[in-house]
Design a protein around this motif. Structure first.
Motif, PDB file in Angstrom:
ATOM      1  N   LEU A  31       0.832  -1.191   0.000  1.00 20.82           N
ATOM      2  CA  LEU A  31       0.000   0.000   0.000  1.00 20.82           C
ATOM      3  C   LEU A  31       0.872   1.248   0.000  1.00 20.82           C
ATOM      4  O   LEU A  31       2.059   1.193   0.320  1.00 20.82           O
ATOM      5  CB  LEU A  31      -0.916   0.003   1.222  1.00 20.82           C
ATOM      6  CG  LEU A  31      -1.785  -1.245   1.439  1.00 20.82           C
ATOM      7  CD1 LEU A  31      -2.713  -1.037   2.632  1.00 20.82           C
ATOM      8  CD2 LEU A  31      -2.585  -1.603   0.199  1.00 20.82           C
ATOM      9  N   VAL A  32       0.280   2.362  -0.343  1.00 21.69           N
ATOM     10  CA  VAL A  32       1.004   3.618  -0.331  1.00 21.69           C
ATOM     11  C   VAL A  32       0.572   4.420   0.903  1.00 21.69           C
ATOM     12  O   VAL A  32      -0.592   4.424   1.278  1.00 21.69           O
ATOM     13  CB  VAL A  32       0.767   4.421  -1.633  1.00 21.69           C
ATOM     14  CG1 VAL A  32      -0.689   4.828  -1.775  1.00 21.69           C
ATOM     15  CG2 VAL A  32       1.667   5.650  -1.676  1.00 21.69           C
ATOM     16  N   TYR A  72      -4.450   5.096   6.203  1.00 21.47           N
ATOM     17  CA  TYR A  72      -4.274   4.884   4.766  1.00 21.47           C
ATOM     18  C   TYR A  72      -4.949   3.601   4.277  1.00 21.47           C
ATOM     19  O   TYR A  72      -4.862   3.266   3.100  1.00 21.47           O
ATOM     20  CB  TYR A  72      -2.793   4.914   4.383  1.00 21.47           C
ATOM     21  CG  TYR A  72      -1.930   3.872   5.050  1.00 21.47           C
ATOM     22  CD1 TYR A  72      -1.764   2.612   4.497  1.00 21.47           C
ATOM     23  CD2 TYR A  72      -1.258   4.157   6.244  1.00 21.47           C
ATOM     24  CE1 TYR A  72      -0.965   1.652   5.101  1.00 21.47           C
ATOM     25  CE2 TYR A  72      -0.459   3.203   6.860  1.00 21.47           C
ATOM     26  CZ  TYR A  72      -0.320   1.954   6.281  1.00 21.47           C
ATOM     27  OH  TYR A  72       0.468   1.003   6.887  1.00 21.47           O
ATOM     28  N   GLY A  73      -5.630   2.887   5.175  1.00 15.68           N
ATOM     29  CA  GLY A  73      -6.523   1.829   4.747  1.00 15.68           C
ATOM     30  C   GLY A  73      -6.093   0.388   4.883  1.00 15.68           C
ATOM     31  O   GLY A  73      -6.722  -0.479   4.274  1.00 15.68           O
ATOM     32  N   PRO A  74      -5.085   0.045   5.680  1.00 11.56           N
ATOM     33  CA  PRO A  74      -4.682  -1.364   5.727  1.00 11.56           C
ATOM     34  C   PRO A  74      -5.775  -2.303   6.217  1.00 11.56           C
ATOM     35  O   PRO A  74      -5.976  -3.378   5.637  1.00 11.56           O
ATOM     36  CB  PRO A  74      -3.461  -1.369   6.657  1.00 11.56           C
ATOM     37  CG  PRO A  74      -3.540  -0.093   7.435  1.00 11.56           C
ATOM     38  CD  PRO A  74      -4.191   0.891   6.516  1.00 11.56           C
ATOM     39  N   ILE A  75      -6.505  -1.925   7.275  1.00 14.61           N
ATOM     40  CA  ILE A  75      -7.557  -2.807   7.773  1.00 14.61           C
ATOM     41  C   ILE A  75      -8.667  -2.938   6.735  1.00 14.61           C
ATOM     42  O   ILE A  75      -9.128  -4.043   6.430  1.00 14.61           O
ATOM     43  CB  ILE A  75      -8.110  -2.302   9.117  1.00 14.61           C
ATOM     44  CG1 ILE A  75      -7.044  -2.403  10.220  1.00 14.61           C
ATOM     45  CG2 ILE A  75      -9.357  -3.088   9.522  1.00 14.61           C
ATOM     46  CD1 ILE A  75      -7.469  -1.824  11.558  1.00 14.61           C
ATOM     47  N   ALA A  97      -5.551  10.903   4.758  1.00  8.08           N
ATOM     48  CA  ALA A  97      -5.758   9.471   4.998  1.00  8.08           C
ATOM     49  C   ALA A  97      -6.854   8.933   4.079  1.00  8.08           C
ATOM     50  O   ALA A  97      -6.721   7.845   3.506  1.00  8.08           O
ATOM     51  CB  ALA A  97      -6.125   9.235   6.466  1.00  8.08           C
ATOM     52  N   ARG A  98      -7.925   9.692   3.923  1.00  5.30           N
ATOM     53  CA  ARG A  98      -9.016   9.235   3.058  1.00  5.30           C
ATOM     54  C   ARG A  98      -8.556   9.119   1.603  1.00  5.30           C
ATOM     55  O   ARG A  98      -8.908   8.156   0.909  1.00  5.30           O
ATOM     56  CB  ARG A  98     -10.220  10.177   3.167  1.00  5.30           C
ATOM     57  CG  ARG A  98     -10.874  10.172   4.546  1.00  5.30           C
ATOM     58  CD  ARG A  98     -12.249  10.814   4.527  1.00  5.30           C
ATOM     59  NE  ARG A  98     -12.256  12.188   4.049  1.00  5.30           N
ATOM     60  CZ  ARG A  98     -12.087  13.253   4.818  1.00  5.30           C
ATOM     61  NH1 ARG A  98     -11.858  13.104   6.119  1.00  5.30           N
ATOM     62  NH2 ARG A  98     -12.140  14.463   4.305  1.00  5.30           N
ATOM     63  N   GLU A 103      -7.008   5.350  -2.746  1.00  2.06           N
ATOM     64  CA  GLU A 103      -5.986   4.877  -3.680  1.00  2.06           C
ATOM     65  C   GLU A 103      -5.620   3.421  -3.403  1.00  2.06           C
ATOM     66  O   GLU A 103      -5.474   2.607  -4.332  1.00  2.06           O
ATOM     67  CB  GLU A 103      -4.747   5.768  -3.588  1.00  2.06           C
ATOM     68  CG  GLU A 103      -3.639   5.375  -4.537  1.00  2.06           C
ATOM     69  CD  GLU A 103      -2.448   6.321  -4.492  1.00  2.06           C
ATOM     70  OE1 GLU A 103      -1.382   5.944  -5.008  1.00  2.06           O
ATOM     71  OE2 GLU A 103      -2.580   7.436  -3.932  1.00  2.06           O
ATOM     72  N   ASN A 104      -5.510   3.072  -2.130  1.00  6.51           N
ATOM     73  CA  ASN A 104      -5.141   1.700  -1.780  1.00  6.51           C
ATOM     74  C   ASN A 104      -6.287   0.728  -2.035  1.00  6.51           C
ATOM     75  O   ASN A 104      -6.046  -0.438  -2.376  1.00  6.51           O
ATOM     76  CB  ASN A 104      -4.681   1.646  -0.322  1.00  6.51           C
ATOM     77  CG  ASN A 104      -3.306   2.269  -0.155  1.00  6.51           C
ATOM     78  OD1 ASN A 104      -2.437   2.117  -1.010  1.00  6.51           O
ATOM     79  ND2 ASN A 104      -3.099   2.987   0.945  1.00  6.51           N
TER      80      ASN A 104
END
Length: 201
Positions: A31-32, A72-75, A97-98, A103-104
């Motif tokens: 992820l970025v 950044y969205g890992p979960i 973060a959103r 993007e992720n």
């Protein structure tokens, strides 16, 4: 240095993008991330414990699911991958973060199932089969309690919330407080100083 925190709505920190690699449930993710968001330069250790020790949803899960304070969205990306039939809401106050979470979501092929939103953009009547969170302890106890009192009641009657909190950041006191609020709280796992809490009605 700036006064930015990961819960700053509009971070002024330079973006400083970078790749974050991790594995969860036998799958590899790339992820970025960027400066100005929570745990910008690695998968947060608490998040890693949560993804390793909590009961991830499976293919039969339809949701909706909530990643509260998604960063950044890992979960959210893991939930959407493990539960391909579910809609996942990725919610954060931090605009950067959103953007990264969206993007992720696209990177993992789940852009059509991960709904990235600010808290106020989540429909009032929406309830969640599961809530997942590495909650923002550093916003302060009062603000944290207010946040949980807002979102936990949005669990479906048989829903479950999975939280991870560092013992040194008040994991045990949060466990007691949630119990005092009438929630059923179990601690199915502890690892590396983190408490994994399973919260139900």
């Amino acid at each position: 240095m700036t006064g930015d925190h990961y819960f700053t709505p509009q971070p002024g920190t330079a973006p400083d993008r970078r790749e974050i690699e991790f594995s969860a449930a036998g799958r590899d993710y790339e992820l970025v991330s960027s400066g100005g968001v929570f745990s910008a330069y690695r998968l947060d250790p608490g998040t890693a414990v949560l993804l390793r020790k909590a009961d991830l949803p499976g293919p039969g899960t339809t949701g909706p699911l909530l990643d509260l304070g998604c960063g950044y969205g890992p979960i959210a990306c893991v939930l959407a991958t493990e539960a391909p039939a579910a809609e996942v809401w990725a919610v954060d106050v931090n605009s950067r973060a959103r953007e990264l979470a969206a993007e992720n979501a696209a990177r993992t092929g789940a852009a059509d199932r991960i709904r990235v939103a600010a808290p106020e953009e989540v429909p009032d009547g929406l309830t969640f089969a599961e809530i997942w969170s590495n909650p923002p302890i550093r916003i302060g106890k009062a603000e944290l309690h207010t946040m949980l009192l807002h979102w936990l009641p949005r669990l479906t009657p048989d829903g479950v919330a999975w939280l991870v909190v560092g013992r040194h950041l008040g994991g045990d006191s949060l466990h007691r407080w949630l119990t005092e609020q009438g929630w059923r709280v179990e601690r199915p796992a502890s690892q590396k100083g983190y408490r994994v809490l399973r919260v139900t009605r």
